[in-house]
Motif scaffolding. Structure first.
Motif, PDB file in Angstrom:
ATOM      1  N   UNK A 146       5.153  12.101  -6.127  1.00 28.40           N
ATOM      2  CA  UNK A 146       4.512  13.403  -5.976  1.00 28.40           C
ATOM      3  C   UNK A 146       4.778  14.301  -7.163  1.00 28.40           C
ATOM      4  N   UNK A 147       5.861  14.007  -7.906  1.00 28.32           N
ATOM      5  CA  UNK A 147       6.102  14.730  -9.157  1.00 28.32           C
ATOM      6  C   UNK A 147       5.026  14.347 -10.171  1.00 28.32           C
ATOM      7  N   UNK A 148       4.753  15.241 -11.101  1.00 24.96           N
ATOM      8  CA  UNK A 148       3.733  14.952 -12.112  1.00 24.96           C
ATOM      9  C   UNK A 148       4.194  13.897 -13.107  1.00 24.96           C
ATOM     10  N   UNK A 149       5.506  13.872 -13.371  1.00 22.55           N
ATOM     11  CA  UNK A 149       6.091  12.838 -14.218  1.00 22.55           C
ATOM     12  C   UNK A 149       7.342  12.300 -13.537  1.00 22.55           C
ATOM     13  N   UNK A 150       7.426  10.982 -13.403  1.00 20.46           N
ATOM     14  CA  UNK A 150       8.643  10.302 -12.959  1.00 20.46           C
ATOM     15  C   UNK A 150       9.118   9.486 -14.159  1.00 20.46           C
ATOM     16  N   UNK A 151      10.171   9.956 -14.800  1.00 18.86           N
ATOM     17  CA  UNK A 151      10.620   9.351 -16.046  1.00 18.86           C
ATOM     18  C   UNK A 151      11.424   8.078 -15.781  1.00 18.86           C
ATOM     19  N   UNK A 152      11.074   7.025 -16.504  1.00 21.31           N
ATOM     20  CA  UNK A 152      11.805   5.762 -16.458  1.00 21.31           C
ATOM     21  C   UNK A 152      12.579   5.620 -17.759  1.00 21.31           C
ATOM     22  N   UNK A 153      13.827   5.220 -17.666  1.00 15.07           N
ATOM     23  CA  UNK A 153      14.698   5.195 -18.844  1.00 15.07           C
ATOM     24  C   UNK A 153      14.498   3.983 -19.742  1.00 15.07           C
ATOM     25  N   UNK A 154      13.607   3.065 -19.355  1.00 23.68           N
ATOM     26  CA  UNK A 154      13.395   1.863 -20.162  1.00 23.68           C
ATOM     27  C   UNK A 154      12.098   1.196 -19.742  1.00 23.68           C
ATOM     28  N   UNK A 155      11.672   0.225 -20.542  1.00 24.21           N
ATOM     29  CA  UNK A 155      10.503  -0.574 -20.192  1.00 24.21           C
ATOM     30  C   UNK A 155      10.749  -1.351 -18.901  1.00 24.21           C
ATOM     31  N   UNK A 157      12.737  -0.466 -16.378  1.00 19.07           N
ATOM     32  CA  UNK A 157      12.644   0.436 -15.240  1.00 19.07           C
ATOM     33  C   UNK A 157      11.200   0.852 -14.970  1.00 19.07           C
ATOM     34  N   UNK A 158      10.436   1.103 -16.010  1.00 16.40           N
ATOM     35  CA  UNK A 158       9.048   1.527 -15.827  1.00 16.40           C
ATOM     36  C   UNK A 158       8.253   0.476 -15.055  1.00 16.40           C
ATOM     37  N   UNK A 159       8.463  -0.806 -15.379  1.00 12.20           N
ATOM     38  CA  UNK A 159       7.760  -1.871 -14.673  1.00 12.20           C
ATOM     39  C   UNK A 159       8.184  -1.928 -13.210  1.00 12.20           C
ATOM     40  N   UNK A 160       9.477  -1.760 -12.960  1.00  8.87           N
ATOM     41  CA  UNK A 160       9.966  -1.781 -11.577  1.00  8.87           C
ATOM     42  C   UNK A 160       9.411  -0.592 -10.790  1.00  8.87           C
ATOM     43  N   UNK A 161       9.415   0.584 -11.419  1.00  9.83           N
ATOM     44  CA  UNK A 161       8.938   1.785 -10.724  1.00  9.83           C
ATOM     45  C   UNK A 161       7.461   1.631 -10.331  1.00  9.83           C
ATOM     46  N   UNK A 162       6.643   1.168 -11.270  1.00 11.23           N
ATOM     47  CA  UNK A 162       5.215   1.029 -10.987  1.00 11.23           C
ATOM     48  C   UNK A 162       4.984  -0.016  -9.887  1.00 11.23           C
ATOM     49  N   UNK A 163       5.788  -1.071  -9.914  1.00  8.15           N
ATOM     50  CA  UNK A 163       5.637  -2.118  -8.898  1.00  8.15           C
ATOM     51  C   UNK A 163       5.924  -1.577  -7.502  1.00  8.15           C
ATOM     52  N   UNK A 164       6.922  -0.714  -7.378  1.00  3.53           N
ATOM     53  CA  UNK A 164       7.232  -0.114  -6.073  1.00  3.53           C
ATOM     54  C   UNK A 164       6.072   0.741  -5.602  1.00  3.53           C
ATOM     55  N   UNK A 165       5.556   1.599  -6.463  1.00  3.57           N
ATOM     56  CA  UNK A 165       4.456   2.474  -6.064  1.00  3.57           C
ATOM     57  C   UNK A 165       3.202   1.674  -5.720  1.00  3.57           C
ATOM     58  N   UNK A 166       2.880   0.698  -6.546  1.00  2.00           N
ATOM     59  CA  UNK A 166       1.703  -0.119  -6.270  1.00  2.00           C
ATOM     60  C   UNK A 166       1.871  -0.908  -4.977  1.00  2.00           C
ATOM     61  N   UNK A 167       3.114  -1.306  -4.681  1.00  2.00           N
ATOM     62  CA  UNK A 167       3.381  -2.108  -3.487  1.00  2.00           C
ATOM     63  C   UNK A 167       3.124  -1.377  -2.189  1.00  2.00           C
TER      64      UNK A 167
END
Length: 467
Positions: A146-155, A157-167
């Protein structure tokens, strides 16, 4: 206190210098992350307005100063969630960095949605993680959605974060790859095959048990005895009576007092800004502290301990493949672990190289890769819009009717995100001086009682009850 962050040349920003930024944090480490993230996102803007969320981990002035990021503009001010939301409704902020645990982020997001239920010129909301994300991945991420930016500290983490949201069918567009904002400092100059200063960076809750913590302290002391030519520093997070993100039931200060034979002369407990401690470090030792990433960024030999196993509960499993896993026995024998280049790149820890002069005509942003460029571009694009859509968290009364109301209630918000009656959601600083003084002393007494219960009473009860 020297601001170690200022040693890094700040990249150019497309955010105007008159933009107003606020940071809301709930502990000393999150204040450090939030303040430095604000500086990365808007290096040309004035110092951010600082707020700390009232709770058991509310940091002291000393802890905030030790973060080494300078003073906030007029603060930081201690507030409740309702008081902070009142501030957002009363003052104009362009960007708000939420350096909070997931539940608190979720509460603010719903509070902002209640303030601006329709498209409006609301602040851009930014959140993320202070360091290594090794537990509660799905829970923490969905609370931040819901935040406009959810910062990931690495490539990674970014892949893991997107996978959770898409899931779960949530929009992953808010995930932006960046890096830890406090990865700075000069490149390590090797001391040869010997480590003159060894730093053991402890953690408040990892490991948790008294026996394990006493074991690690004893091994640090033993290392100092085996190597009398080395200085062994046990880097502590907080002084007795202070609060951290995780409450220490067995502080190392007290364990050191009971250590058989005590600490040898070349082994001592230290406090201070981690960046300044690392300036003279030849070997960093930890269980799973984010300090390991700071150390690896500088190229300092770094050991992630395996003595207590490689376990998710310890967080050291995050360093699988890093080349840093080692035991005290191996360190006693002279091992100086180095990070694996491929692992470092994937985990957002690009080792710093010796400084080289940059021609004045070359913009800093072009002089080196900038992990915050994409985040600044995203923020600038959002700020350029006349209105932003209402905040849309994944958790709503439709998706999580048995979970969300409890989270909001803990922050004295109703299920619709509005303050509950009697919360005293006045703007920060509007109550009388006498009333603020009384509330502050009552809160401090309550925090002291809570800490005493955790560190003194609870262990006795468990021991007597053989729990």
């Amino acid at each position: 206190m020297r601001n170690s962050f200022c040693r890094v040349p700040l990249p150019l920003s497309s955010i105007r210098s008159d933009q107003r930024v606020a940071v809301l944090a709930d502990s000393d480490t999150r204040w450090k992350w939030g303040a430095l993230t604000a500086r990365r996102l808007a290096p040309d803007a004035p110092a951010p307005a600082g707020y700390v969320l009232r709770g058991r981990a509310t940091p002291t002035a000393r802890q905030l100063g030790e973060a080494g990021v300078g003073e906030a503009d007029g603060g930081p001010v201690e507030v409740t969630c309702a008081e902070f939301l009142a501030e957002l409704g009363r003052r104009h902020y362009d960007v708000v960095v939420l350096a909070l645990v997931g539940g608190a982020v979720q509460a603010v997001l719903h509070g902002v949605r209640a303030l601006w239920p329709d498209p409006a010129a609301r602040p851009v909301l930014v959140t993320g993680y202070v360091g290594v994300v090794y537990e509660k991945l799905a829970d923490g991420l969905l609370l931040r959605h819901g935040a406009d930016l959810v910062l990931a500290n690495s490539r990674h983490d970014a892949a893991r974060f997107r996978a959770v949201y898409e899931g779960v069918g949530a929009d992953p567009a808010a995930v932006v790859e960046t890096a830890l904002p406090f990865l700075d400092g000069a490149a390590y100059e090797s001391a040869g095959d010997r480590a003159h200063r060894v730093v053991f960076a402890v953690q408040p809750s990892v490991p948790e048990g008294r026996a394990d913590r006493a074991y690690l302290l004893e091994r640090a002391a033993r290392h100092a005895r085996l190597h009398p030519g080395r200085e062994v520093l046990v880097k502590l997070r907080s002084r007795p009576g202070e609060h951290t993100t995780h409450l220490e039931e067995h502080p190392y200060q007290r364990l050191a007092e009971r250590l058989p034979g005590g600490l040898p002369p070349n082994c001592r407990l230290v406090y201070g800004n981690m960046g300044e401690v690392l300036d003279g470090t030849d070997l960093l030792v930890t269980v799973s502290s984010t300090a390991a990433l700071e150390s690896l960024h500088r190229g300092i030999p770094t050991a992630v301990l395996t003595d207590l196993g490689i376990r998710e509960a310890l967080g050291n499993h995050h360093f699988l493949g890093s080349g840093c896993l080692a035991s005290w026995d191996q360190l006693d024998e002279g091992l100086l672990p180095g990070g694996d280049p491929a692992w470092l790149t994937a985990h957002g820890v690009a080792p710093v190289t010796p400084a080289v002069p940059v021609a004045p005509a070359v913009p800093v942003a072009q002089a080196a890769d900038d992990p915050y460029a994409a985040a600044r571009e995203r923020v600038a694009r959002l700020l350029a819009a006349d209105r932003l859509p209402p905040v849309a968290p994944y958790y709503t009364l439709a998706t999580a009717p048995g979970y969300l109301p409890g989270i909001l209630a803990r922050h004295r918000l109703a299920p619709d995100g509005t303050p509950l009656p009697g919360t005293g959601a006045r703007a920060a600083g509007e109550s009388s001086g006498a009333r603020r003084w009384l509330r502050a002393h009552l809160r401090e007494a309550a925090r002291g009682a809570y800490r005493h219960g955790v560190q003194r009473v609870a262990p006795v009860i468990r021991r007597l009850g053989e729990l």
